[in-house]
Scaffold this motif. Structure first.
Motif, PDB file in Angstrom:
ATOM      1  N   MET A  37     -20.688  10.362   5.927  1.00 37.98           N
ATOM      2  CA  MET A  37     -21.205   9.236   6.679  1.00 37.98           C
ATOM      3  C   MET A  37     -22.308   8.558   5.871  1.00 37.98           C
ATOM      4  N   SER A  38     -22.219   7.259   5.812  1.00 34.27           N
ATOM      5  CA  SER A  38     -23.246   6.473   5.123  1.00 34.27           C
ATOM      6  C   SER A  38     -24.389   6.164   6.095  1.00 34.27           C
ATOM      7  N   ARG A  39     -25.596   6.390   5.667  1.00 32.47           N
ATOM      8  CA  ARG A  39     -26.743   6.033   6.510  1.00 32.47           C
ATOM      9  C   ARG A  39     -26.814   4.531   6.728  1.00 32.47           C
ATOM     10  N   PHE A  40     -26.231   3.771   5.810  1.00 37.14           N
ATOM     11  CA  PHE A  40     -26.302   2.315   5.904  1.00 37.14           C
ATOM     12  C   PHE A  40     -25.125   1.722   6.668  1.00 37.14           C
ATOM     13  N   PHE A  41     -23.902   2.203   6.396  1.00 37.45           N
ATOM     14  CA  PHE A  41     -22.697   1.589   6.951  1.00 37.45           C
ATOM     15  C   PHE A  41     -22.014   2.406   8.050  1.00 37.45           C
ATOM     16  N   GLY A  42     -22.305   3.698   8.162  1.00 38.05           N
ATOM     17  CA  GLY A  42     -21.611   4.538   9.146  1.00 38.05           C
ATOM     18  C   GLY A  42     -20.483   5.319   8.507  1.00 38.05           C
ATOM     19  N   ASN A  43     -19.444   5.605   9.290  1.00 39.40           N
ATOM     20  CA  ASN A  43     -18.320   6.410   8.808  1.00 39.40           C
ATOM     21  C   ASN A  43     -17.395   5.625   7.892  1.00 39.40           C
ATOM     22  N   VAL A  44     -16.868   6.291   6.875  1.00 36.04           N
ATOM     23  CA  VAL A  44     -15.793   5.721   6.080  1.00 36.04           C
ATOM     24  C   VAL A  44     -14.556   5.727   6.975  1.00 36.04           C
ATOM     25  N   CYS A  45     -13.941   4.566   7.123  1.00 43.76           N
ATOM     26  CA  CYS A  45     -12.785   4.437   8.007  1.00 43.76           C
ATOM     27  C   CYS A  45     -11.481   4.278   7.244  1.00 43.76           C
ATOM     28  N   GLN A  46     -11.577   3.854   5.983  1.00 47.53           N
ATOM     29  CA  GLN A  46     -10.370   3.571   5.208  1.00 47.53           C
ATOM     30  C   GLN A  46     -10.637   3.819   3.731  1.00 47.53           C
ATOM     31  N   ASN A  47      -9.626   4.365   3.043  1.00 50.62           N
ATOM     32  CA  ASN A  47      -9.611   4.406   1.588  1.00 50.62           C
ATOM     33  C   ASN A  47      -8.537   3.436   1.126  1.00 50.62           C
ATOM     34  N   GLY A  48      -8.908   2.553   0.208  1.00 51.50           N
ATOM     35  CA  GLY A  48      -7.987   1.531  -0.275  1.00 51.50           C
ATOM     36  C   GLY A  48      -7.568   1.801  -1.705  1.00 51.50           C
ATOM     37  N   TYR A  49      -6.260   1.824  -1.920  1.00 55.10           N
ATOM     38  CA  TYR A  49      -5.665   2.098  -3.220  1.00 55.10           C
ATOM     39  C   TYR A  49      -5.002   0.831  -3.747  1.00 55.10           C
ATOM     40  N   VAL A  50      -5.405   0.388  -4.918  1.00 55.13           N
ATOM     41  CA  VAL A  50      -4.771  -0.747  -5.571  1.00 55.13           C
ATOM     42  C   VAL A  50      -3.688  -0.179  -6.489  1.00 55.13           C
ATOM     43  N   VAL A  51      -2.461  -0.662  -6.288  1.00 58.02           N
ATOM     44  CA  VAL A  51      -1.302  -0.121  -7.000  1.00 58.02           C
ATOM     45  C   VAL A  51      -0.517  -1.250  -7.658  1.00 58.02           C
ATOM     46  N   ARG A  52       0.235  -0.894  -8.670  1.00 64.18           N
ATOM     47  CA  ARG A  52       1.096  -1.868  -9.347  1.00 64.18           C
ATOM     48  C   ARG A  52       2.467  -1.960  -8.692  1.00 64.18           C
ATOM     49  N   ASP A  53       2.886  -0.910  -7.986  1.00 65.97           N
ATOM     50  CA  ASP A  53       4.209  -0.860  -7.353  1.00 65.97           C
ATOM     51  C   ASP A  53       4.051  -0.260  -5.957  1.00 65.97           C
ATOM     52  N   ILE A  54       3.952  -1.123  -4.961  1.00 68.87           N
ATOM     53  CA  ILE A  54       3.685  -0.654  -3.602  1.00 68.87           C
ATOM     54  C   ILE A  54       4.847   0.155  -3.035  1.00 68.87           C
ATOM     55  N   GLU A  55       6.075  -0.176  -3.420  1.00 66.15           N
ATOM     56  CA  GLU A  55       7.231   0.587  -2.930  1.00 66.15           C
ATOM     57  C   GLU A  55       7.179   2.027  -3.448  1.00 66.15           C
ATOM     58  N   ALA A  56       6.834   2.210  -4.713  1.00 65.41           N
ATOM     59  CA  ALA A  56       6.701   3.566  -5.266  1.00 65.41           C
ATOM     60  C   ALA A  56       5.538   4.295  -4.596  1.00 65.41           C
ATOM     61  N   ALA A  57       4.443   3.584  -4.341  1.00 63.23           N
ATOM     62  CA  ALA A  57       3.298   4.209  -3.679  1.00 63.23           C
ATOM     63  C   ALA A  57       3.660   4.626  -2.257  1.00 63.23           C
ATOM     64  N   LEU A  58       4.395   3.797  -1.553  1.00 64.32           N
ATOM     65  CA  LEU A  58       4.829   4.140  -0.193  1.00 64.32           C
ATOM     66  C   LEU A  58       5.704   5.389  -0.201  1.00 64.32           C
ATOM     67  N   LYS A  59       6.598   5.470  -1.161  1.00 62.77           N
ATOM     68  CA  LYS A  59       7.466   6.644  -1.278  1.00 62.77           C
ATOM     69  C   LYS A  59       6.623   7.905  -1.516  1.00 62.77           C
ATOM     70  N   HIS A  60       5.645   7.801  -2.399  1.00 62.75           N
ATOM     71  CA  HIS A  60       4.768   8.938  -2.684  1.00 62.75           C
ATOM     72  C   HIS A  60       4.010   9.379  -1.429  1.00 62.75           C
ATOM     73  N   TRP A  61       3.370   8.428  -0.763  1.00 63.66           N
ATOM     74  CA  TRP A  61       2.557   8.780   0.402  1.00 63.66           C
ATOM     75  C   TRP A  61       3.403   9.335   1.545  1.00 63.66           C
ATOM     76  N   THR A  62       4.575   8.753   1.795  1.00 65.25           N
ATOM     77  CA  THR A  62       5.374   9.200   2.939  1.00 65.25           C
ATOM     78  C   THR A  62       6.208  10.439   2.631  1.00 65.25           C
TER      79      THR A  62
END
Length: 175
Positions: A1-26
């Motif tokens: 938890m950040s004292r300034f912003f609160g809880n981290v709610c999301q991690n964002g991943y920048v990818v070159r191939d979203i379809e491959a990333a979706l396959k990996h995550w799912t």
């Protein structure tokens, strides 16, 4: 938890191939389902204070209360996503904090010395987001996102869909 912003709610991943990333995550990690927006429609988007015609695809899914965002930029318009890719990186690019009091928290961050890297709006004034230009090593860019409107309801729907997800219908297009 950040004292300034609160809880981290999301991690964002920048990818070159979203379809491959979706396959990996799912399939490999078993996280999902993911809600996929092929072309995000921004009301406006700026990079370092200048308008930028960024085109991107995103996918959103949850693992517990943490949302995972996958982002593939589809053009070479200036953005912090493109900066990240041009630096030879791919993967965790930001942590997001969500707020119901966007303008007050935005003003407080600027008063504390945070600088805007890029920002935009999706779906009206309650869809604002900002990425502060604070990266000191990969994955530490800070995003703040307004969830006081429809985006907050959509994010809650995504969180609930992940509870007890059985692996069916892993990628769900959003129209």
């Amino acid at each position: 938890m950040s004292r300034f912003f609160g809880n981290v709610c999301q991690n964002g991943y920048v990818v070159r191939d979203i379809e491959a990333a979706l396959k990996h995550w799912t399939e490999v990690l078993g996280v999902g389902p993911f809600y996929y927006i092929d072309r995000v429609q921004c009301d406006w988007f700026t990079y370092k204070g200048e308008p930028s015609p960024v085109e991107m695809s995103i996918a959103l899914g949850n693992t517990g209360d943490l949302q995972i965002e996958l982002i593939q930029q589809r053009n070479d318009a200036p953005s912090m996503y493109m900066d990240f890719l041009n630096a030879g990186r791919e993967g965790l690019q930001h942590m997001s904090y969500w707020t119901q009091n966007y303008q007050a928290d935005y003003d407080r961050a600027l008063a504390a010395g945070y600088k805007v890297g890029h920002e935009g709006q999706i779906g009206g004034p309650q869809g604002r987001f900002v990425y502060f230009d604070t990266e000191t090593h990969p994955g530490t860019v800070i995003e703040m996102s307004d969830i006081s409107g429809g985006k907050g309801k959509f994010f809650e729907h995504i969180r609930k869909a992940a509870i007890g997800w059985d692996g069916t219908d892993p990628v769900r297009p959003v129209r």
